[in-house]
Design an enzyme around this catalytic site. Structure first.
Site, PDB file in Angstrom:
ATOM      1  CE  LYS A   1      -0.256  -1.708  -6.578  1.00 56.67           C
ATOM      2  NZ  LYS A   1       0.623  -0.720  -7.001  1.00 56.67           N
TER       3      LYS A   1
ATOM      4  CE1 TYR B   1      -4.374  -0.925  -6.888  1.00 55.85           C
ATOM      5  CE2 TYR B   1      -5.698  -0.737  -5.426  1.00 55.85           C
ATOM      6  CZ  TYR B   1      -4.800  -0.324  -5.702  1.00 55.85           C
ATOM      7  OH  TYR B   1      -4.160   0.678  -5.698  1.00 55.85           O
TER       8      TYR B   1
END
Length: 494
Positions: A241, A237
């Site tokens: 990102k 994640y």
């Protein structure tokens, strides 16, 4: 230049929001429609094959939520017609070019009318397939940027990231951008195209072998963890990102860009009412486990600061940042939206307040009897020590020390297999959350603080209250006991 009124700023705006079924996007939509019904149009991109499917998802997954009860109350019988006039669901997918908008006429209309884009589309799972996470969090950012460059009236693009792109940072974490190819450990240069190619080739290889969906998912998730760790990020994640941010910063050109980096997002503090949340999110997993009497030991330190921020404050900061960008009041692109610097909240605070709440308002088991929660959690400084603990616990259970009834019921072999799976699951959860339970960083929010100060000096005093995102105004005890934990129990805990 001075701030004016957010109400005035939003009037007549045409806003495109991606990830419209997400937690933050729902709150953003509700807030905008409630404070400024005279926006021109709110286009909501939802993952769907066409606008009809998107409209169905909008109705079932967004507008039906309790979140909209205040707005429904404002409009009464006219609510449906108001939504029909102001909101349009757009079927699409950020992971493909042109945001997956297949209707050429609609796509041209979006390019012609949109003046503001808010990209909140994301997969927030820490343990996600590399191809899926890259498709949404990394390539999705590129596709949104390319779409924005086609919008003839575009005034600004706001991208929702996460403060934890910093990885397992220590000390004061600055609101600074990433450089293209930057890694957290400096071991090697990050090549985003190579990461994308590796994911695609591994997927093709698995499909050529006729691997099962379960195998494909497991291999691609493990690949995500491996590639993330290689470059210094704790999970896929944060890794994907961060790559999304690198693309935006490197390729934005003349597009005015804001990057919002919220920390751990909690339920609403004030608007549209306190305590609204969806599901069990990040640290709330531990609150839920505590309330169910299942949290005896965990990785973490009581002194660790949990940088958390209520969801409505995140939304307020985003809207004020958009106004600042439009007025050229601020050249800062990146805003940390959190609390650790100005109003720290520690694991010990969370544990004490959870104990206080569930002692007074215990959850009930399947027989309707109150669940007794433990008084104190034993916090452990490593995943390995936690692993040893649960292994010993289940070995003792296998011998019938405390759960003879289970051993008799299941048989030793079945109980042993069940115990192994439980150990694996629990250790896996701790491994995922370890970077946050042992986090040693403090997020600098200098840019966000300057934004707050400018807003307070503005002409509209009502805005200061209605668009509050000052973490020092949070009374953690009152908020947790009267808003967040009750909201979590109502909307999240099953």
């Amino acid at each position: 230049m001075e701030f004016e009124s957010v109400h005035y700023f939003l009037e007549g705006k045409t806003i495109l929001v991606t990830g419209a079924t997400g937690f933050l996007a729902k709150l953003l939509m509700e807030k905008i429609l409630r404070v400024q019904p005279n926006i021109k149009k709110l286009y909501l991109l939802l993952r769907a094959g066409n606008s009809e499917e998107a409209a169905q998802r909008l109705h079932h997954e967004v507008l039906s939520k309790d979140l909209f009860r205040v707005l429904r109350g404002q409009w009464g019988a006219d609510f449906v017609s108001f939504i029909s006039e102001k909101v349009l669901a757009v079927g699409g997918d950020v992971s493909v070019e042109n945001l997956g908008v297949k209707d050429t006429e609609l796509r041209e209309k979006l390019w012609e009318e949109t003046d503001t884009i808010i990209n909140s589309a994301a997969t927030t799972k820490f343990y996600e397939r590399l191809d899926v996470a890259m498709g949404i969090n990394t390539m999705g950012a590129l596709h949104v940027l390319n779409f924005a460059k086609n919008c003839s009236k575009l005034q600004m693009l706001l991208h929702v990231s996460t403060a934890y792109v910093c990885g397992e940072g220590k000390g004061l974490v600055a609101e600074k951008p990433f450089h293209m190819g930057e890694t957290l450990n400096g071991s090697s240069r990050l090549d985003i195209n190579l990461e994308k190619l590796l994911a695609e080739e591994k997927l093709k290889e698995l499909e050529a072998e006729n691997a099962s969906e379960k195998t494909i998912s497991s291999v691609m998730k493990n690949l995500g963890t491996i590639r993330s760790n290689l470059h210094g990020w704790p999970n896929v994640y944060a890794f994907t990102k961060a790559m999304g941010e690198q693309i935006l910063m490197n390729m934005k050109g003349d597009i005015p860009l804001i990057i919002a980096r919220p920390t751990v997002i909690l339920s609403t503090h004030s608007e549209p009412f306190p305590g609204w949340i969806e599901g069990v999110r990040t640290m709330d997993l531990f609150v839920a486990m505590y309330g169910k009497g299942k949290l005896r030991r965990s990785v973490g330190r009581r002194s660790t600061i949990i940088d958390a921020i209520p969801a409505d404050m995140v939304i307020n900061s985003m809207i004020v940042a958009l106004e600042a960008c439009s007025k050229s009041c601020s050249k800062a692109l990146i805003y940390h939206i959190g609390s650790s610097l100005r109003n720290p909240f520690r694991i010990s605070d969370l544990e004490d307040l959870a104990h206080q709440y569930f002692t007074k308002h215990p959850l009930t088991d399947m027989y309707g009897k109150p669940v007794a929660s433990s008084k104190k959690v034993t916090w452990m400084s490593s995943v390995s020590s936690f692993h040893r603990y649960v292994n010993i616990r289940y070995m003792l259970a296998l011998k019938g020390v405390k759960v003879m009834n289970k051993v008799c019921c299941y048989g030793h072999e079945a109980f042993y297999n069940e115990s192994k799976e439980k150990v694996k699951k629990m250790v896996g959860i701790m491994r995922l959350y370890k970077p946050y339970l042992l986090f040693e960083g403090i997020f600098d929010d200098k840019n966000a603080e300057n934004l707050r100060m400018r807003k307070m000096k503005g002409k509209d005093d009502d805005d200061v209250g209605r668009f509050n995102f000052d973490p020092t105004t949070i009374d953690w005890t009152h908020y947790m006991l009267n808003a967040h934990i009750p909201g979590l129990v109502k909307y999240g805990v099953k």
